[in-house]
Design a protein around this motif. Structure first.
Motif, short mmCIF file in Angstrom:
data_model
loop_
_atom_site.label_atom_id
_atom_site.label_comp_id
_atom_site.label_asym_id
_atom_site.label_seq_id
_atom_site.Cartn_x
_atom_site.Cartn_y
_atom_site.Cartn_z
N ASP A 107 46.38 40.81 1.72
CA ASP A 107 45.51 40.23 2.36
C ASP A 107 45.26 41.15 3.89
N TYR A 108 46.48 41.78 4.29
CA TYR A 108 46.03 42.57 5.52
C TYR A 108 45.34 43.76 5.16
N THR A 110 42.82 44.36 2.89
CA THR A 110 41.64 43.82 2.59
C THR A 110 40.99 43.22 3.77
N ASN A 111 41.51 42.57 4.61
CA ASN A 111 40.76 42.14 5.84
C ASN A 111 40.53 43.37 6.77
N CYS A 112 41.52 44.29 6.99
CA CYS A 112 41.29 45.41 7.98
C CYS A 112 40.17 46.18 7.24
N SER A 114 37.51 45.29 5.11
CA SER A 114 36.30 44.51 5.17
C SER A 114 35.79 44.64 6.67
N GLU A 115 36.58 44.32 7.70
CA GLU A 115 36.26 44.35 8.98
C GLU A 115 35.86 45.92 9.34
#
Length: 387
Positions: A107-108, A110-112, A114-115
């Motif tokens: 999750d970490y 993936t979020n980093c 995509s941002e």
């Protein structure tokens, strides 16, 4: 903007699809490593995450902070230029990090990523993200086959899914496709994605040949077994003969003889053999021996590629008679990503097509899969050729 949104969307969909494959697993299933070639599902989840972190976030985002600096050591696979790594055989010893922690890591990252991509999607980064997506799709297929091996070697033979259909039957009438002698072009030459081992469009000369429009079925392969095919050295390479005797191989992987009837372990559990289904989980050695028994042969990868428009491929990875070698104009990429394909071009056989567990939009007719000739935990099958 449209391209940016499409790539980010593909990235996020790929990440979700990987986790959906693991959804039926229990906590204990995530850690098991029965043999060297089968990695624990937890390791696949971490490795595909590390790939994006190592090759994009750490290289292009100066503000990125690693989730855990020790993860590079345990989730690196074979990239010598990146740093040290645990032995492949020891992946099953990783009781820590926990499954929960690995999902937090996913999750970490993936979020980093995509941002980061929202404002930094250059052509170079876009290319790396695309490679990462297809790398993860490769591991989605490995997740399926590794999970099947883990569950299929559990004495309880538990099912993975009551709905997944792995034995897709070919209904067309069997016939031989005639391909005339001539010079043909081989290799990838479109703007679509491919791996470097497909590049370098080049010409090959092929003699007249015929190739079957259907894969060999369980019923056809059973005739080979019943005729003593596994007991007759004349059909086998010397190395293959040594392999079946050393490992007491008498049938394809996941076949079990119960009350004198053959059964097959599938994702739905143990089922009677479906005679019409394409044979699967056979090694190159077994594919070659079967072809010898029939007085026929396996196609080369070039014969397969030239003829592929004439049959419906994609149910099984199909063994070819071709060694995995570089194309004439092959050039290994610089840096760590140059380790992706080139260093494995020795002692392996090429497979073509795809299988029932190949991820969507991942394969193409120029795709060159490759495995050592004794391996059979993948969904491998047989298509025959002749002069």
């Amino acid at each position: 903007m449209l391209i940016t949104n499409e790539i980010i969307s593909n990235f996020l969909q790929t990440r979700i699809a990987t986790e959906e494959i693991c959804a039926p697993l229990t906590q204990e299933d995530y850690v098991v490593q029965p043999i060297e070639n089968v990695s624990p599902p937890k390791w696949h989840l971490g490795h595909t995450t590390w790939f994006f972190e190592e090759f994009i976030l750490k290289q292009y985002n100066p503000d990125y902070k690693e989730f855990d600096s020790q993860f590079s050591y345990i989730f690196n696979s074979y990239y010598e230029s990146v740093g040290d790594k645990i032995l492949r055989t020891d992946r099953g010893n990783l009781t820590r990090p926990s499954v929960e922690e690995v999902y937090k890591y996913r999750d970490y990252v993936t979020n980093c990523l995509s941002e980061f991509l929202d404002d930094n999607l250059t052509e170079e980064i876009s290319s790396l993200v695309t490679i990462g997506i297809h790398h993860e799709k490769q591991h989605q297929e490995l997740l399926f086959t590794d999970i099947k091996y883990i569950l299929g070697n559990n004495p309880l033979l538990p099912h993975y899914s009551e709905t997944f259909e792995e034995n897709l039957i070919e209904k067309q009438k069997s016939k031989w496709i005639k391909i005339p002698e001539g010079t043909y072009e081989i290799g990838h030459a479109t703007n679509g994605f491919c791996f470097d081992n497909e590049l370098g469009k080049h010409k090959v000369f092929l003699h007249n040949y015929k190739i079957s429009n259907k894969l060999i079925t369980n019923e056809e392969y059973l005739e080979f077994i019943n005729d003593g095919g596994y007991n007759n050295f004349n059909f086998w390479h010397a190395e293959g003969w040594d392999w079946i005797r050393a490992n007491t191989i008498k049938a394809p992987l996941y076949w079990h003889k119960i009350d004198n009837e053959w059964h097959q372990y599938t994702f739905k559990g143990l089922k009677p053999i479906n005679l019409e289904a394409p044979i699967t989980h056979v090694s190159y050695y077994e594919a070659f021996a079967y072809a010898e028994w029939r007085g026929l042969r396996l196609p080369t990868e070039f014969e397969w590629e030239v003829a592929q428009d004439y049959f419906d491929w994609g149910k099984r990875w199909e063994w070819t008679e071709s060694a995995y070698l570089p194309y004439p104009y092959y050039k290994k990429a610089a840096g760590a990503l140059g380790e992706y394909n080139g260093k494995f071009m020795v002692n392996q056989k090429v497979l073509r097509g795809g299988s029932v567990v190949t991820s969507k939009d991942h394969t193409r007719y120029t795709y060159r899969n490759f495995f050592h000739p004794h391996l059979r935990w993948q969904f491998t099958g047989i298509r025959l050729a002749k002069r």
